[in-house]
Design an enzyme around this catalytic site. Structure first.
Site, PDB file in Angstrom:
ATOM      1  N   THR A  13       0.812  -1.226   0.000  1.00 19.60           N
ATOM      2  CA  THR A  13       0.000   0.000   0.000  1.00 19.60           C
ATOM      3  C   THR A  13       0.843   1.273   0.000  1.00 19.60           C
ATOM      4  O   THR A  13       0.510   2.251  -0.664  1.00 19.60           O
ATOM      5  CB  THR A  13      -0.898  -0.006   1.261  1.00 19.60           C
ATOM      6  N   ASP A  57       2.277  -7.444  -3.916  1.00 20.09           N
ATOM      7  CA  ASP A  57       1.501  -7.362  -2.683  1.00 20.09           C
ATOM      8  C   ASP A  57       2.201  -8.313  -1.723  1.00 20.09           C
ATOM      9  O   ASP A  57       2.630  -9.401  -2.122  1.00 20.09           O
ATOM     10  CB  ASP A  57       0.065  -7.837  -2.957  1.00 20.09           C
ATOM     11  N   SER A  58       2.326  -7.927  -0.477  1.00 15.16           N
ATOM     12  CA  SER A  58       3.154  -8.749   0.415  1.00 15.16           C
ATOM     13  C   SER A  58       2.531 -10.114   0.706  1.00 15.16           C
ATOM     14  O   SER A  58       3.191 -10.996   1.235  1.00 15.16           O
ATOM     15  CB  SER A  58       3.498  -8.004   1.701  1.00 15.16           C
ATOM     16  N   SER A  59       1.275 -10.320   0.325  1.00 13.90           N
ATOM     17  CA  SER A  59       0.691 -11.665   0.461  1.00 13.90           C
ATOM     18  C   SER A  59       1.394 -12.649  -0.470  1.00 13.90           C
ATOM     19  O   SER A  59       1.292 -13.858  -0.299  1.00 13.90           O
ATOM     20  CB  SER A  59      -0.794 -11.642   0.123  1.00 13.90           C
ATOM     21  N   THR A  89       2.187  -4.345   4.536  1.00 11.40           N
ATOM     22  CA  THR A  89       2.141  -4.623   5.975  1.00 11.40           C
ATOM     23  C   THR A  89       1.722  -6.059   6.301  1.00 11.40           C
ATOM     24  O   THR A  89       2.060  -6.574   7.360  1.00 11.40           O
ATOM     25  CB  THR A  89       1.158  -3.664   6.681  1.00 11.40           C
ATOM     26  N   THR A 278       3.075 -20.074  22.466  1.00  9.05           N
ATOM     27  CA  THR A 278       1.738 -19.887  23.037  1.00  9.05           C
ATOM     28  C   THR A 278       0.782 -19.200  22.066  1.00  9.05           C
ATOM     29  O   THR A 278       1.201 -18.379  21.253  1.00  9.05           O
ATOM     30  CB  THR A 278       1.791 -19.066  24.353  1.00  9.05           C
ATOM     31  N   GLN A 279      -0.481 -19.563  22.178  1.00 14.18           N
ATOM     32  CA  GLN A 279      -1.523 -18.880  21.393  1.00 14.18           C
ATOM     33  C   GLN A 279      -1.828 -17.498  21.960  1.00 14.18           C
ATOM     34  O   GLN A 279      -2.476 -16.691  21.304  1.00 14.18           O
ATOM     35  CB  GLN A 279      -2.819 -19.688  21.417  1.00 14.18           C
ATOM     36  N   CYS A 280      -1.377 -17.248  23.191  1.00 19.64           N
ATOM     37  CA  CYS A 280      -1.635 -15.927  23.798  1.00 19.64           C
ATOM     38  C   CYS A 280      -0.905 -14.849  23.007  1.00 19.64           C
ATOM     39  O   CYS A 280       0.116 -15.105  22.382  1.00 19.64           O
ATOM     40  CB  CYS A 280      -1.148 -15.889  25.244  1.00 19.64           C
TER      41      CYS A 280
HETATM   42  N1  ASP Z   1      -2.067  -6.064   0.996  1.00 20.61           N
HETATM   43  C1  ASP Z   1      -1.082  -5.045   1.262  1.00 20.61           C
HETATM   44  C2  ASP Z   1       0.267  -5.733   1.373  1.00 20.61           C
HETATM   45  O1  ASP Z   1       0.579  -6.291   2.386  1.00 20.61           O
HETATM   46  C3  ASP Z   1      -1.428  -4.296   2.477  1.00 20.61           C
HETATM   47  C4  ASP Z   1      -0.442  -3.249   2.888  1.00 20.61           C
HETATM   48  O2  ASP Z   1       0.516  -2.939   2.243  1.00 20.61           O
HETATM   49  O3  ASP Z   1      -0.644  -2.677   3.955  1.00 20.61           O
HETATM   50  O4  ASP Z   1       1.000  -5.743   0.421  1.00 20.61           O
END
Ligand code: ASP
Length: 344
Positions: A13, A57-59, A89, A278-280
């Protein structure tokens, strides 16, 4: 002091703006970043830019991308005093964790940042994130050495150790959290560095080395009340799997059911490294605290202490790439390598 910095744009983004005609989000030309953030000129540093092509995209981040990033840092290491990486992010905590383990003898700042709103939008959080990241990457101690020679995430006025972070808010400008480690710097009117928390190298002149062998034969098993043994076994028996991050309850507790424990033991005996986290959201695994945790310890489950899942995974990726002996991997998982865990 004028510093030479490299700003690397990977995607996400932060590097977007609205196309004037179509209003769709399009990537900015990073070499023209000063058009979007004219304040950068006022900082007085030399800021060179590099853009991944295509930006992602970072995905879509994969270990190959981390290797490319590390190679880029290595080939520019001597030329620059610090690096700022603009990154989406969503998986920034994974990338920051992975880089922290892949970069050996790092003595210069590598600051990742991003934003919730594109830098080309009026209410963007991206401008401040970029400007402060540059200032942090350029900062020096009185002896002239880098103030923060670590892989960090800078976001919304906080500087975090990268391998301690998790993205926890999908909307708020404060998107990251480092629940188990204090911030390395607080940014307000002044940038207040917490020097006693920052890791400094013993020697500053060592060449940067990178660990580019990554083995992702790892699975995550998040247990929940009522989970069937078949579902657990399906994860543990994943073909080729060498390690499992076991997300347990509270301070590292799991069911005391004998069938569950003997299944875990069977896979450990077959060589699987099982790391207890931990899941916490905060706090540490302590397998001595309750009988349930103790039972896991006794059958050879490794403590992940207060590791985040992101750090546990990326640490395993790098260690499995480095060692063919899973016992070595298990030993190193319980060792603090990059400030990623706290052993009390
Ligand atoms: N989907 C975006 C990414 O991670 C979201 C972002 O940049 O905040 O590439």
């Amino acid at each position: 002091m004028k510093r030479k910095l490299l700003m690397i744009y990977t995607g996400g983004t932060i590097g977007m703006k609205q196309d004037e005609k179509t209003l769709a989000l399009v990537p900015v030309d990073i070499s023209q970043i000063e058009k979007e953030v004219p304040e950068l000129k006022k900082l007085g540093h030399q800021i060179d830019t590099y853009s991944f092509n295509p930006v992602i995209d970072s995905s879509d981040v994969k270990p190959e991308f981390w290797v490319e990033l590390c190679k880029l840092l290595k080939s520019n290491y001597a030329k620059y005093d610090g690096f700022v990486i603009l990154h989406g992010t969503d998986t920034m905590s994974y990338t920051a964790s992975a880089l922290s383990f892949m970069l050996e003898d790092l003595a210069k700042p590598v600051i990742l940042t991003g934003s919730q709103l594109p830098v080309g939008m009026l209410r963007t959080d991206g401008k401040e994130n970029i400007i402060s990241s540059i200032e942090i990457a350029a900062a020096v101690r009185p002896d002239g050495h880098a103030m923060v020679p670590e892989v960090c995430i800078y976001f919304e006025s906080q500087l975090y150790r990268g391998n301690r972070t998790t993205k926890y808010n999908a909307e708020n400008f404060r998107a990251f959290r480092s629940a188990n480690h204090p911030v390395l710097a607080d940014v307000g009117i002044h940038i207040k560095y917490k020097q006693s928390l920052i890791r400094y190298p013993e020697r500053w002149d060592k060449p940067l080395r990178i660990k580019s062998l990554i083995d992702t034969n790892v699975a995550v098993l998040k247990i929940f009340p009522g989970m069937t043994l078949q579902a657990m076994e399906a994860v543990l028996s994943t073909k080729g799997c060498r390690a499992v991050v076991l997300e347990t309850f509270g301070s590292g507790n799991a069911p005391t059911d004998k069938k569950f424990l003997s299944m875990i033991k069977k896979w450990i005996d077959r060589g699987l490294v099982i790391v207890n986290v931990t899941q916490c959201q905060a706090g540490s695994v302590d397998m001595n605290a309750y009988a349930t945790g103790m039972a896991l310890k006794n059958i050879g489950v490794v403590s992940g202490y207060d590791l985040t899942t992101e750090a546990a995974l990326s640490k395993l990726f790098v260690l499995l790439g480095q060692y063919s002996d899973n016992k070595q991997v298990a030993k190193k998982m319980e060792t603090n390598l990059r400030g990623e865990l706290t052993i009390n």
